[in-house]
Motif scaffolding. Structure first.
Motif, mmCIF file in Angstrom:
data_model
loop_
_atom_site.group_PDB
_atom_site.id
_atom_site.type_symbol
_atom_site.label_atom_id
_atom_site.label_comp_id
_atom_site.label_asym_id
_atom_site.label_seq_id
_atom_site.Cartn_x
_atom_site.Cartn_y
_atom_site.Cartn_z
ATOM 1 N N CYS A 1 1.505 -3.394 4.020
ATOM 2 C CA CYS A 1 0.830 -4.314 3.101
ATOM 3 C C CYS A 1 -0.465 -4.768 3.782
ATOM 4 O O CYS A 1 -0.473 -5.052 4.976
ATOM 5 N N VAL B 1 4.545 7.434 0.749
ATOM 6 C CA VAL B 1 4.435 7.333 -0.713
ATOM 7 C C VAL B 1 3.807 5.984 -1.040
ATOM 8 O O VAL B 1 3.782 5.083 -0.207
ATOM 9 N N THR B 2 3.349 5.869 -2.299
ATOM 10 C CA THR B 2 2.743 4.597 -2.739
ATOM 11 C C THR B 2 3.803 3.511 -2.788
ATOM 12 O O THR B 2 4.937 3.763 -3.200
ATOM 13 N N LYS C 1 -5.064 3.812 2.039
ATOM 14 C CA LYS C 1 -3.969 4.304 1.181
ATOM 15 C C LYS C 1 -4.096 5.808 0.991
ATOM 16 O O LYS C 1 -3.129 6.566 1.162
ATOM 17 N N ASP C 2 -5.297 6.224 0.676
ATOM 18 C CA ASP C 2 -5.543 7.637 0.439
ATOM 19 C C ASP C 2 -5.240 8.470 1.685
ATOM 20 O O ASP C 2 -4.631 9.550 1.601
ATOM 21 N N ALA D 1 4.817 -0.411 -4.268
ATOM 22 C CA ALA D 1 4.485 -1.286 -5.387
ATOM 23 C C ALA D 1 5.403 -2.506 -5.363
ATOM 24 O O ALA D 1 6.425 -2.509 -4.672
ATOM 25 N N ARG E 1 -9.189 -0.654 1.624
ATOM 26 C CA ARG E 1 -7.760 -0.569 1.277
ATOM 27 C C ARG E 1 -7.457 0.765 0.618
ATOM 28 O O ARG E 1 -6.449 1.414 0.908
ATOM 29 N N GLU E 2 -8.376 1.200 -0.270
ATOM 30 C CA GLU E 2 -8.188 2.479 -0.967
ATOM 31 C C GLU E 2 -8.246 3.640 0.019
ATOM 32 O O GLU E 2 -7.482 4.608 -0.078
ATOM 33 N N ILE F 1 0.833 -1.204 0.000
ATOM 34 C CA ILE F 1 0.000 0.000 0.000
ATOM 35 C C ILE F 1 0.872 1.260 0.000
ATOM 36 O O ILE F 1 0.776 2.097 -0.881
ATOM 37 N N SER F 2 1.719 1.391 1.011
ATOM 38 C CA SER F 2 2.518 2.615 1.120
ATOM 39 C C SER F 2 3.759 2.358 1.944
ATOM 40 O O SER F 2 3.870 1.323 2.610
ATOM 41 N N LEU G 1 -1.460 8.768 2.102
ATOM 42 C CA LEU G 1 -0.804 9.605 1.099
ATOM 43 C C LEU G 1 -1.098 11.092 1.321
ATOM 44 O O LEU G 1 -0.295 11.949 0.958
#
Lengths: 307, 301
Positions: free
Chosen positions: B235, B274-275, B249-250, B277, B245-246, B110-111, B253
C-alpha cells in the motif's frame, strides 16, 4: 482476670511449640549427584520454595553421591533408612535408582526425562519432567557446522542419556550426520575415548557423569577446534550451543509439589508437570574462536548469547 | 432598457465575472516527485533473512521507476501504523495491519504477491508437535502458546477469532503462558524446540521452512487453518504522485516478464504480483468481526 490472661498466654505458647515441633518432625531427604552444577541450581530453587513454606535446613538431609549406580543406590538406602518424610531426587538417574530401592515415602523428582515416566508406576511420586528435542539440537548444529561425524557422549548406566543417544541415532540420517557413540561408562581414559571417536562435533547428553567432567570434554573439543552441543548447562564451561530446561524453573515447580505433599496433600492428587521454561544458549565468543559461523535462526532464537 | 433585458445583461456579466475569478485561482500543485521513497516491511520472519530477500526487489524498483526505493524493516508489527505517517511512503502490510492502514492512514492498495503455490493468499496455521499430545483444538487449553504480535493477522487475530467461536473471550488467559515471538518463523521454532506447546503461524512461512528442512514436517502437525487471507499487500500513501504510484504498480505487475525482475522474484520466493483492491480485505474484515475487535479501540501495541 489475671489467671485467664496467664491461661491464654500458656495456650498460645503451647500452640507455637506444637507447630514448631510438627515442622521440625518433617525431614526431607535430597539426592543431588555431586559435581553437577545443573542440579545445584535446581536444589537452590526448590529449597527456597520449601523455606518459604516453613521447612528450613534443620529439616534437610542431603546425600551427594558420585555419578555411578552404586553411589546412587547407597544414597537412596541411607535416606530410606533415615525414614525421611519425603525423598527429593535430582535428575533421571538419581530418581530411577532411588525408585529401584522401593522407598515407602513419597518421592518428588526434579527433571526426570519424560520417557522414563513409566519407571514411576507403582510408586508414590510426582515432580517435574524434561524432554529436550534432540532434533532441534541437530537442526541448529547442521545449520551452523559442516560436521559429518557427530560424537554422542553418553553414559551407558544412565537411562536418560542412553535414550538421547538412541534418538540422535534415529534422527541422524535426516540431518546428514553419522553418529559415533562415546560411552563414558566403558572409557578408561577420556582423551583416548574421544580421540578414538574421530568425531568432528560432539553432542553431550544430559548425563550426570558427562556433566561432572564437562569442562574436560569441552577443553578437549576446543583443542581440536570441534563444536560442542550440550543438553545440560555447566557453570564453569560453555558449549557452543546449549539447549536445556531451566533448572530454577524445574526446581521451583517441584518445590511447590514437595511443599504440598508435606502439608498433607495426597501425592496421587499432584500431577507431574512438563513443559516449563527452556533455555537456548549460544556461545558466539567460542564459536568465533573455532571459526564457526552460527546460523541466523539459531542466534535469533537464543534466549541468551555469550559474547 | 426593459427590466428583463437589464436582468439578462446582469446575469451574463455575473457569469463572465465568476468565470474570470475561477480562472484566476491557481490550479492545485501536482505532488512533487520525491528523490527517494521508503517502503516498510513488517518483521514476519528473521529480519536479516527478510531484508536480504527483499533487497533485489528494492534495486529492481529503483531501476525501473528512476526513483531510489529503500526498504526498512520495523522491529515489530504494531510499529508499522505508528511510524508509517512520519517515516514511510509505503509498506508491505499483512491483512490486519493493511486494514488498519486503510482505516487510519491515507493509503492505496497497489499489489500483492503470488506465492510459489500459485495462490495470492495465505492461511493461518495453528501448529503443535506431533509428539506433544495435542491433536485437536480441544487439547490446547492450559498449554503454552506462541503468537507473533497482537497486530498480526494469522499470528494472533485468527486464533482469537477461532477461540472466540468456541466461547473463549480471554484468549491469553486460556493458556498457561503466552509468548509473543515477533515473527512467524520464530513461532515454528518455539514449537519445534518445545518452548511452546502450540503456535499460530502462517502457511507460506511454514511451507517455506518445511521445504528447506523436511524434518519440520515430520515433527509438526497443523491442527487448524484459517480461510484464505490476503498478505504482503503493498500500500502506498495516496499523497505520493499518481504517476509514481502507477509506475510502481506497473513495474510489479510486469516483473515476471523481465529477466532481472525474475531474479528478484527468485530471491523473494514468489511467482509475481497481482493487483490489490479494497475488496481483498473483506476476509480479514470478517475475521476481525469474529474476533470481537473494534478497530477504533483495539490495543495492538
Amino acid at each position: 482476670m489475671k489467671i485467664y490472661s496467664y491461661k491464654v498466654v500458656f495456650l498460645s505458647i503451647m500452640l507455637v511449640v506444637c507447630f514448631a515441633a510438627a515442622s521440625y518432625a518433617e525431614t526431607i531427604g535430597f539426592i543431588i549427584t555431586a559435581d553437577v552444577p545443573y542440579y545445584e541450581k535446581m536444589h537452590e530453587s526448590l529449597t527456597a520454595v520449601l523455606e518459604k513454606s516453613g521447612y528450613g535446613k534443620n529439616n534437610f538431609i542431603v546425600q551427594r553421591p558420585a555419578p555411578n549406580p552404586l553411589s546412587w543406590s547407597n544414597a537412596s538406602r541411607k535416606l530410606i533408612a533415615s525414614d525421611v518424610s519425603i525423598l527429593v531426587t535430582y535428575g533421571s538417574s538419581a530418581t530411577v535408582y532411588a525408585l529401584n530401592e522401593n522407598p515407602r515415602m513419597p518421592v518428588v523428582y526434579v527433571g526426570l526425562h519424560e520417557s522414563l515416566l513409566s519407571e514411576t508406576k507403582g510408586h508414590k511420586t510426582t515432580g517435574t519432567l524434561v524432554n529436550m528435542p534432540i532434533s532441534s539440537t541437530l537442526r541448529y548444529l547442521r545449520a551452523s557446522s559442516p560436521a559429518k561425524a557427530l560424537g554422542v557422549v553418553y553414559n551407558g548406566f544412565e537411562d536418560a542419556s542412553m535414550r538421547e543417544m538412541e534418538e540422535a541415532k534415529k534422527l541422524s540420517a535426516s540431518y546428514g550426520f553419522t553418529i559415533v557413540p562415546v560411552n563414558l561408562s566403558k572409557a578408561q581414559n577420556l582423551s583416548q575415548a574421544l580421540d578414538a571417536s574421530k568425531a568432528d562435533a560432539y553432542l553431550l547428553t544430559s548425563s550426570a557423569l558427562v556433566s561432572s567432567i564437562f569442562p574436560a570434554i569441552n577443553e578437549y573439543a576446543a583443542s581440536k577446534s570441534l563444536p560442542t552441543v550440550s543438553l545440560m548447562p555447566h557453570a564453569a564451561s560453555d558449549a557452543i550451543i546449549t539447549m536445556s530446561a531451566d533448572p530454577a524453573d524445574l526446581g521451583a515447580r517441584a518445590g511447590e509439589k514437595a511443599a504440598a505433599v508435606l502439608k498433607g496433600t495426597a501425592i496421587s492428587d499432584i500431577k507431574p508437570s512438563s513443559g516449563g521454561k527452556t533455555e537456548l544458549v549460544v556461545n558466539i565468543r567460542d564459536a568465533q574462536k573455532l571459526g564457526i559461523r552460527l546460523s541466523m535462526d539459531l542466534v535469533a532464537e537464543a534466549t541468551r548469547i555469550i559474547y | 432598457m426593459t427590466f428583463s433585458a437589464w436582468l439578462r445583461k446582469a446575469a451574463i456579466a455575473a457569469s463572465v465575472f465568476a468565470f474570470a475569478s475561477m480562472a484566476a485561482v491557481p490550479a492545485p500543485k501536482a505532488a512533487a516527485m520525491p528523490d527517494e521513497i521508503v517502503i516498510g516491511l513488517i518483521p514476519e520472519e528473521n529480519i536479516f533473512r527478510q531484508y536480504e530477500r527483499h533487497l533485489p526487489l528494492a534495486e529492481y524498483l529503483t531501476l525501473k521507476t528512476g526513483i531510489k526505493v529503500r526498504f526498512t524493516i520495523l522491529s515489530r508489527y504494531g510499529d508499522i501504523i505508528d511510524r508509517f505517517a512520519a517515516r514511510m511512503d509505503g509498506a508491505f502490510f499483512d491483512s490486519f495491519t493493511g486494514l488498519l492502514a486503510l482505516e487510519k492512514l491515507k493509503v492505496e492498495p497497489i499489489s500483492r504477491p503470488i506465492n510459489i503455490d500459485g495462490k495470492s493468499t495465505v492461511r493461518g496455521y495453528i501448529i503443535a508437535r506431533k509428539d506433544g499430545g495435542i491433536k485437536t483444538l480441544g487439547d490446547i487449553k492450559g498449554k503454552r502458546a506462541a503468537f507473533v504480535d497482537r497486530a498480526a493477522s494469522t499470528g494472533y487475530i485468527y486464533p482469537m477469532a477461532l477461540l472466540r467461536g468456541q466461547g473463549v473471550k480471554d484468549m491469553e488467559g486460556y493458556f498457561s503462558s503466552v509468548l509473543m515471538t515477533g515473527s512467524y518463523d520464530s513461532v515454528v521454532f518455539k514449537v519445534l524446540d518445545r518452548q511452546a506447546d502450540v503456535g499460530a503461524t502462517k502457511s507460506n512461512i511454514f511451507e517455506r521452512l518445511a521445504s528447506k528442512d523436511p524434518t519440520i514436517r515430520n515433527e509438526i502437525s497443523v491442527i487448524a487453518q484459517s480461510a484464505p487471507l490476503p498478505d504482503a499487500i503493498l500500500c502506498l500513501k495516496s499523497t505520493l504522485p499518481k504517476d509514481l504510484r502507477e509506475r510502481i504498480k506497473d513495474t510489479l505487475l510486469r516483473i515476471s516478464s523481465d529477466p532481472r525482475g525474475k531474479l528478484a522474484l527468485q530471491k523473494l520466493e514468489i511467482q509475481g504480483f497481482v493487483t490489490a483492491a479494497d475488496a481483498d480485505f473483506d476476509p480479514i474484515r470478517k475475521l476481525v468481526k469474529d474476533a470481537g475487535i473494534d478497530l477504533e479501540t483495539y490495543k495492538y501495541r
